[in-house]
Design a protein around this motif. Structure first.
Motif, PDB file in Angstrom:
ATOM      1  N   ASN A 204     -20.243   5.510  13.917  1.00  8.46           N
ATOM      2  CA  ASN A 204     -21.609   5.900  13.572  1.00  8.46           C
ATOM      3  C   ASN A 204     -22.321   6.424  14.818  1.00  8.46           C
ATOM      4  O   ASN A 204     -22.580   5.680  15.760  1.00  8.46           O
ATOM      5  N   GLY A 205     -22.630   7.713  14.815  1.00  6.66           N
ATOM      6  CA  GLY A 205     -23.222   8.346  15.985  1.00  6.66           C
ATOM      7  C   GLY A 205     -24.617   7.863  16.326  1.00  6.66           C
ATOM      8  O   GLY A 205     -25.124   8.119  17.423  1.00  6.66           O
ATOM      9  N   ARG A 206     -25.273   7.163  15.401  1.00  2.00           N
ATOM     10  CA  ARG A 206     -26.630   6.676  15.640  1.00  2.00           C
ATOM     11  C   ARG A 206     -26.639   5.295  16.277  1.00  2.00           C
ATOM     12  O   ARG A 206     -27.707   4.800  16.637  1.00  2.00           O
ATOM     13  N   HIS A 207     -25.475   4.670  16.351  1.00  2.00           N
ATOM     14  CA  HIS A 207     -25.398   3.314  16.893  1.00  2.00           C
ATOM     15  C   HIS A 207     -24.743   3.313  18.271  1.00  2.00           C
ATOM     16  O   HIS A 207     -23.866   4.136  18.548  1.00  2.00           O
ATOM     17  N   THR A 208     -25.140   2.384  19.090  1.00  2.00           N
ATOM     18  CA  THR A 208     -24.454   2.210  20.374  1.00  2.00           C
ATOM     19  C   THR A 208     -23.090   1.586  20.127  1.00  2.00           C
ATOM     20  O   THR A 208     -22.825   1.008  19.056  1.00  2.00           O
ATOM     21  N   ILE A 209     -22.237   1.669  21.130  1.00  2.00           N
ATOM     22  CA  ILE A 209     -20.902   1.085  21.011  1.00  2.00           C
ATOM     23  C   ILE A 209     -21.003  -0.433  20.821  1.00  2.00           C
ATOM     24  O   ILE A 209     -20.234  -1.023  20.053  1.00  2.00           O
ATOM     25  N   GLY A 210     -21.945  -1.048  21.479  1.00  2.00           N
ATOM     26  CA  GLY A 210     -22.131  -2.485  21.314  1.00  2.00           C
ATOM     27  C   GLY A 210     -22.461  -2.862  19.875  1.00  2.00           C
ATOM     28  O   GLY A 210     -21.932  -3.836  19.341  1.00  2.00           O
ATOM     29  N   THR A 211     -23.334  -2.072  19.242  1.00  2.00           N
ATOM     30  CA  THR A 211     -23.692  -2.321  17.843  1.00  2.00           C
ATOM     31  C   THR A 211     -22.492  -2.119  16.928  1.00  2.00           C
ATOM     32  O   THR A 211     -22.270  -2.896  15.988  1.00  2.00           O
ATOM     33  N   ILE A 212     -21.700  -1.077  17.213  1.00  2.00           N
ATOM     34  CA  ILE A 212     -20.518  -0.786  16.398  1.00  2.00           C
ATOM     35  C   ILE A 212     -19.504  -1.918  16.486  1.00  2.00           C
ATOM     36  O   ILE A 212     -18.934  -2.357  15.472  1.00  2.00           O
ATOM     37  N   LEU A 213     -19.288  -2.422  17.695  1.00  2.00           N
ATOM     38  CA  LEU A 213     -18.291  -3.482  17.883  1.00  2.00           C
ATOM     39  C   LEU A 213     -18.793  -4.840  17.419  1.00  2.00           C
ATOM     40  O   LEU A 213     -17.993  -5.742  17.143  1.00  2.00           O
ATOM     41  N   ALA A 214     -20.098  -4.985  17.328  1.00  2.00           N
ATOM     42  CA  ALA A 214     -20.649  -6.253  16.843  1.00  2.00           C
ATOM     43  C   ALA A 214     -20.583  -6.362  15.320  1.00  2.00           C
ATOM     44  O   ALA A 214     -20.624  -7.465  14.767  1.00  2.00           O
ATOM     45  N   GLU A 215     -20.461  -5.218  14.649  1.00  2.00           N
ATOM     46  CA  GLU A 215     -20.510  -5.209  13.189  1.00  2.00           C
ATOM     47  C   GLU A 215     -19.450  -6.086  12.524  1.00  2.00           C
ATOM     48  O   GLU A 215     -19.763  -6.813  11.566  1.00  2.00           O
ATOM     49  N   PRO A 216     -18.175  -6.064  12.971  1.00  2.00           N
ATOM     50  CA  PRO A 216     -17.185  -6.950  12.329  1.00  2.00           C
ATOM     51  C   PRO A 216     -17.577  -8.420  12.386  1.00  2.00           C
ATOM     52  O   PRO A 216     -17.381  -9.163  11.420  1.00  2.00           O
ATOM     53  N   TYR A 217     -18.124  -8.847  13.525  1.00  2.00           N
ATOM     54  CA  TYR A 217     -18.543 -10.244  13.658  1.00  2.00           C
ATOM     55  C   TYR A 217     -19.715 -10.562  12.728  1.00  2.00           C
ATOM     56  O   TYR A 217     -19.788 -11.650  12.151  1.00  2.00           O
ATOM     57  N   GLU A 218     -20.620  -9.583  12.568  1.00  2.00           N
ATOM     58  CA  GLU A 218     -21.774  -9.801  11.706  1.00  2.00           C
ATOM     59  C   GLU A 218     -21.351  -9.873  10.240  1.00  2.00           C
ATOM     60  O   GLU A 218     -21.833 -10.733   9.487  1.00  2.00           O
ATOM     61  N   ILE A 219     -20.458  -8.990   9.842  1.00  2.00           N
ATOM     62  CA  ILE A 219     -20.013  -8.963   8.443  1.00  2.00           C
ATOM     63  C   ILE A 219     -19.364 -10.288   8.050  1.00  2.00           C
ATOM     64  O   ILE A 219     -19.587 -10.806   6.956  1.00  2.00           O
ATOM     65  N   HIS A 220     -18.574 -10.843   8.966  1.00  2.00           N
ATOM     66  CA  HIS A 220     -17.851 -12.076   8.662  1.00  2.00           C
ATOM     67  C   HIS A 220     -18.551 -13.324   9.219  1.00  2.00           C
ATOM     68  O   HIS A 220     -17.963 -14.408   9.208  1.00  2.00           O
ATOM     69  N   SER A 221     -19.779 -13.136   9.691  1.00  2.00           N
ATOM     70  CA  SER A 221     -20.597 -14.260  10.179  1.00  2.00           C
ATOM     71  C   SER A 221     -19.856 -15.097  11.219  1.00  2.00           C
ATOM     72  O   SER A 221     -19.738 -16.326  11.107  1.00  2.00           O
ATOM     73  N   ILE A 222     -19.358 -14.401  12.244  1.00  2.00           N
ATOM     74  CA  ILE A 222     -18.611 -15.073  13.308  1.00  2.00           C
ATOM     75  C   ILE A 222     -19.423 -15.036  14.600  1.00  2.00           C
ATOM     76  O   ILE A 222     -19.814 -13.973  15.073  1.00  2.00           O
ATOM     77  N   GLY A 223     -19.703 -16.205  15.175  1.00  2.00           N
ATOM     78  CA  GLY A 223     -20.340 -16.301  16.478  1.00  2.00           C
ATOM     79  C   GLY A 223     -21.840 -16.079  16.478  1.00  2.00           C
ATOM     80  O   GLY A 223     -22.419 -15.531  15.539  1.00  2.00           O
ATOM     81  N   LEU A 224     -22.445 -16.488  17.568  1.00  2.00           N
ATOM     82  CA  LEU A 224     -23.866 -16.263  17.816  1.00  2.00           C
ATOM     83  C   LEU A 224     -24.033 -14.941  18.576  1.00  2.00           C
ATOM     84  O   LEU A 224     -23.073 -14.434  19.175  1.00  2.00           O
ATOM     85  N   PRO A 225     -25.233 -14.355  18.600  1.00  2.00           N
ATOM     86  CA  PRO A 225     -25.443 -13.076  19.290  1.00  2.00           C
ATOM     87  C   PRO A 225     -24.977 -13.075  20.745  1.00  2.00           C
ATOM     88  O   PRO A 225     -24.358 -12.103  21.206  1.00  2.00           O
ATOM     89  N   GLU A 226     -25.260 -14.160  21.476  1.00  2.00           N
ATOM     90  CA  GLU A 226     -24.848 -14.202  22.881  1.00  2.00           C
ATOM     91  C   GLU A 226     -23.326 -14.287  23.015  1.00  2.00           C
ATOM     92  O   GLU A 226     -22.755 -13.738  23.966  1.00  2.00           O
ATOM     93  N   GLU A 227     -22.653 -14.948  22.056  1.00  2.00           N
ATOM     94  CA  GLU A 227     -21.185 -15.007  22.067  1.00  2.00           C
ATOM     95  C   GLU A 227     -20.595 -13.633  21.777  1.00  2.00           C
ATOM     96  O   GLU A 227     -19.600 -13.216  22.404  1.00  2.00           O
ATOM     97  N   ARG A 228     -21.195 -12.929  20.857  1.00  2.00           N
ATOM     98  CA  ARG A 228     -20.707 -11.595  20.495  1.00  2.00           C
ATOM     99  C   ARG A 228     -20.793 -10.637  21.677  1.00  2.00           C
ATOM    100  O   ARG A 228     -19.917  -9.793  21.868  1.00  2.00           O
ATOM    101  N   GLU A 229     -21.855 -10.756  22.472  1.00  2.00           N
ATOM    102  CA  GLU A 229     -21.989  -9.899  23.653  1.00  2.00           C
ATOM    103  C   GLU A 229     -20.823 -10.108  24.617  1.00  2.00           C
ATOM    104  O   GLU A 229     -20.283  -9.150  25.182  1.00  2.00           O
ATOM    105  N   VAL A 230     -20.431 -11.359  24.801  1.00  2.00           N
ATOM    106  CA  VAL A 230     -19.293 -11.669  25.682  1.00  2.00           C
ATOM    107  C   VAL A 230     -18.014 -11.097  25.102  1.00  2.00           C
ATOM    108  O   VAL A 230     -17.202 -10.489  25.807  1.00  2.00           O
ATOM    109  N   TRP A 231     -17.813 -11.272  23.798  1.00  2.00           N
ATOM    110  CA  TRP A 231     -16.597 -10.791  23.152  1.00  2.00           C
ATOM    111  C   TRP A 231     -16.506  -9.264  23.213  1.00  2.00           C
ATOM    112  O   TRP A 231     -15.419  -8.705  23.397  1.00  2.00           O
ATOM    113  N   ILE A 232     -17.640  -8.583  23.061  1.00  2.00           N
ATOM    114  CA  ILE A 232     -17.654  -7.115  23.104  1.00  2.00           C
ATOM    115  C   ILE A 232     -17.249  -6.609  24.487  1.00  2.00           C
ATOM    116  O   ILE A 232     -16.469  -5.654  24.608  1.00  2.00           O
TER     117      ILE A 232
END
Length: 323
Positions: free
Chosen positions: A106-134
């Motif tokens: 998605n050209g409107r999203h940053t790479i961080g937002t794109i890579l965070a999407e799988p975790y959000e869809i499956h409700s995995i991790g907290l926002p700060e954890e997702r940043e580390v994983w990304i």
């Protein structure tokens, strides 16, 4: 022995074309009875000309398209008739890498937002954890952590494909379909992406289905290769056997077309005449018969089944089986 992670049994994908009030709808027989299996940590190369049904196989086995017939087994479970909601939990384990990363990001999203999407869809991790994983994901595919704040258009084609790979491995899948994942890239970049996939495969014990039309690329990455022609597999073997002893005339033609720099090592080019039959009206016999110099009346009227010619070497050809 590694466990079989995926098994297809007579898989079919027939796309209906819009009919009219007075005409019945016609069908494109994109996949017409494909069977194979893939083990954990193994790479199956799926090759053939454009339009032979390779990508349709990949998308159907992931149930992005619902199969017309046949069965799909994942880790021994029949997932053929699972609903989209029932498939959600399996999506974490079955991923895809698309041919054009620019179209799939998605050209409107940053790479961080794109890579965070799988975790959000499956409700995995907290926002700060997702940043580390990304950040870890980006480093794993050879990109700096700062890439998370940039947009897809700011990267080269090879870098965008690395982002696509990062998204595919985010949830630690067991199976990835690589749908022409390097076809749009320069040759030098292709080798980098293939080496990256091989490294990730070793680290994560990934099963890969590598779809491509370039046999030289497929040879480098695959443990075994399935050759498709007009919706069906015509030959299936381990990679070295296929290249050292091809049985099907179509496979021989594909291998003969691989460019070889040294003229002393070049063999005779097998030139195919005629056109590929329409997938809307496949012939009754062997689909390759109209282009095959060895075809006889049996080939014209009876389709050959995929038969074991030698150990772990399957071929669908009356002439090859009879020799």
């Amino acid at each position: 022995m590694p466990e079989t992670i995926l098994k297809l049994v007579d898989l079919k994908q027939h796309y209906a074309l819009r009919g009219s009030l007075f005409r019945k709808p016609k069908y494109v027989y994109a996949v017409d009875g494909v069977s194979f299996d893939v083990k954990a940590g193994e790479t199956l190369g799926l090759v053939g000309e454009s339009g032979c049904g390779k990508s349709s196989v990949g998308r159907t086995l992931l149930k992005l398209h619902e199969p017309t017939a046949g069965q799909i087994f994942y880790n021994g479970q029949d997932i053929t008739n699972l609903s989209p909601s029932e498939m959600v939990s399996l999506r974490k384990e079955m991923q895809i890498i698309f041919q054009d990363p620019m179209e799939s990001l998605n050209g409107r999203h940053t790479i961080g937002t794109i890579l965070a999407e799988p975790y959000e869809i499956h409700s995995i991790g907290l926002p700060e954890e997702r940043e580390v994983w990304i950040k870890e994901l980006l480093q794993k595919v050879g990109l700096p952590a700062s890439a998370a704040n940039r947009y897809p258009h700011e990267f080269s084609g090879g870098q965008r494909q690395r982002i696509g790979i990062a998204r595919a491995i985010a949830l630690n899948p067991k199976l990835i379909v690589c749908d022409e994942a390097v076809s749009a890239l320069d040759v030098s970049v292709q080798s980098q992406i293939i080496n990256l996939l091989l490294d990730l495969q070793k680290q994560m014990n990934l099963a890969l289905i590598f779809i491509a039309h370039d046999l030289s690329v497929v040879r480098h990455i695959s443990d075994k290769i399935a050759v498709m022609y007009l919706g069906r597999i015509v030959e299936l073997s381990d990679t070295e056997t296929l290249f050292s002893n091809p049985q099907h005339p179509y496979t021989k033609a594909l291998i003969s077309a691989i460019p070889i720099p040294d003229p002393r090592q070049r063999g005779k080019r097998v030139m195919l005449e005629g056109d590929v039959p329409s997938p809307m009206a496949p012939p009754p016999g062997c689909h390759f018969a109209s282009r095959c110099p060895q075809a006889d009346s049996l080939c014209q009227n009876t389709y050959p089944t995929l038969t074991q010619n030698n150990e772990q070497h399957l071929v669908a050809c009356h002439q090859a089986v009879s020799t």
